[in-house]
Design a protein around this motif. Structure first.
Motif, PDB file in Angstrom:
ATOM      1  N   SER A 171      -4.631   3.490  10.852  1.00  0.00           N
ATOM      2  CA  SER A 171      -4.898   3.980   9.501  1.00  0.00           C
ATOM      3  C   SER A 171      -3.695   3.657   8.624  1.00  0.00           C
ATOM      4  O   SER A 171      -2.664   3.212   9.118  1.00  0.00           O
TER       5      SER A 171
ATOM      6  N   PRO B  42      -9.004   3.379   7.471  1.00  0.00           N
ATOM      7  CA  PRO B  42      -9.123   4.554   6.616  1.00  0.00           C
ATOM      8  C   PRO B  42      -7.789   4.810   5.919  1.00  0.00           C
ATOM      9  O   PRO B  42      -6.722   4.537   6.475  1.00  0.00           O
TER      10      PRO B  42
ATOM     11  N   LEU C 169     -11.276   4.140   2.118  1.00  0.00           N
ATOM     12  CA  LEU C 169     -11.368   3.067   3.092  1.00  0.00           C
ATOM     13  C   LEU C 169     -11.000   1.771   2.390  1.00  0.00           C
ATOM     14  O   LEU C 169     -11.385   1.567   1.237  1.00  0.00           O
TER      15      LEU C 169
ATOM     16  N   SER D  19     -11.160  -2.386   3.194  1.00  0.00           N
ATOM     17  CA  SER D  19     -11.619  -3.427   4.106  1.00  0.00           C
ATOM     18  C   SER D  19     -10.986  -4.765   3.736  1.00  0.00           C
ATOM     19  O   SER D  19     -10.410  -4.926   2.653  1.00  0.00           O
TER      20      SER D  19
ATOM     21  N   CYS E 261      -8.490   1.766  -2.782  1.00  0.00           N
ATOM     22  CA  CYS E 261      -9.449   2.156  -1.736  1.00  0.00           C
ATOM     23  C   CYS E 261     -10.784   2.565  -2.335  1.00  0.00           C
ATOM     24  O   CYS E 261     -10.866   2.951  -3.498  1.00  0.00           O
TER      25      CYS E 261
ATOM     26  N   PRO F 222     -15.614   7.454   1.808  1.00  0.00           N
ATOM     27  CA  PRO F 222     -16.387   6.614   2.724  1.00  0.00           C
ATOM     28  C   PRO F 222     -17.375   7.476   3.504  1.00  0.00           C
ATOM     29  O   PRO F 222     -17.237   8.696   3.571  1.00  0.00           O
TER      30      PRO F 222
ATOM     31  N   HIS G 155     -18.929  -0.059   7.786  1.00  0.00           N
ATOM     32  CA  HIS G 155     -17.936   0.827   8.404  1.00  0.00           C
ATOM     33  C   HIS G 155     -18.315   2.284   8.188  1.00  0.00           C
ATOM     34  O   HIS G 155     -18.778   2.649   7.102  1.00  0.00           O
TER      35      HIS G 155
ATOM     36  N   VAL H  97     -16.448   6.219   9.050  1.00  0.00           N
ATOM     37  CA  VAL H  97     -15.254   6.905   9.519  1.00  0.00           C
ATOM     38  C   VAL H  97     -15.707   8.105  10.344  1.00  0.00           C
ATOM     39  O   VAL H  97     -16.542   8.894   9.893  1.00  0.00           O
TER      40      VAL H  97
ATOM     41  N   ILE I  60     -12.627   4.756  13.335  1.00  0.00           N
ATOM     42  CA  ILE I  60     -13.548   4.033  12.474  1.00  0.00           C
ATOM     43  C   ILE I  60     -14.426   3.163  13.366  1.00  0.00           C
ATOM     44  O   ILE I  60     -13.960   2.646  14.382  1.00  0.00           O
TER      45      ILE I  60
END
Length: 135
Positions: A20, A43, A55, A57, A80, A84, A107, A109, A119
């Motif tokens: 994370s 995350p 989150l 990506s 972010c 999420p 995704h 969490v 995740i």
């Protein structure tokens, strides 16, 4: 799908240790974490509370770089995706798969009483399939 695997809790798919980033990490630090751990998303955690704030990506980082922004000047909380999709560790693998398809997300969490446990990505389901375990 094998009934045993269908009913298996999503926590069985979590990799350890948890990867994370903190809300105050720079975008450059976030990118380094994804690269170093070969993951597609992380995350974003509030270090003071341990709660998931968002989150980030690899896709978010591609968009970030396309906008030619400075990765050393912005923080994780600034780029972010907030809120999420979170699931409890006891939710079945099949239910998580259905949720991901229904919401068209890659995704989720996994949290337990607000604390991030890990995740799970769509790639995790593909890896499971390739190991000969139907997802």
């Amino acid at each position: 799908m094998d009934q045993t695997l269908k009913n298996e809790p999503i926590s069985a798919m979590l990799d350890q240790p948890l990867i994370s980033v903190d809300i105050d990490d720079t975008v450059d630090q976030v990118e380094a974490a994804l690269d170093a751990h070969h993951v597609s998303a992380v995350p974003v955690i509030d270090g003071a509370t341990g709660l998931v704030m968002g989150l980030i990506s690899a896709r978010d980082l591609i968009r970030f770089h396309a906008d030619k922004k400075d990765g050393g000047a912005l923080h994780a909380w600034e780029i972010c995706r907030y809120k999420p999709v979170e699931v409890d560790p006891g939710v079945s693998v099949a239910d998580v798969a259905r949720l991901m398809v229904a919401r068209a997300i890659h995704h989720v969490v996994v949290t337990d009483h607000g604390q991030v446990k890990g995740i799970v990505s769509s790639l995790d389901f593909v890896k499971r399939y390739l190991r000969g375990e139907p997802a």
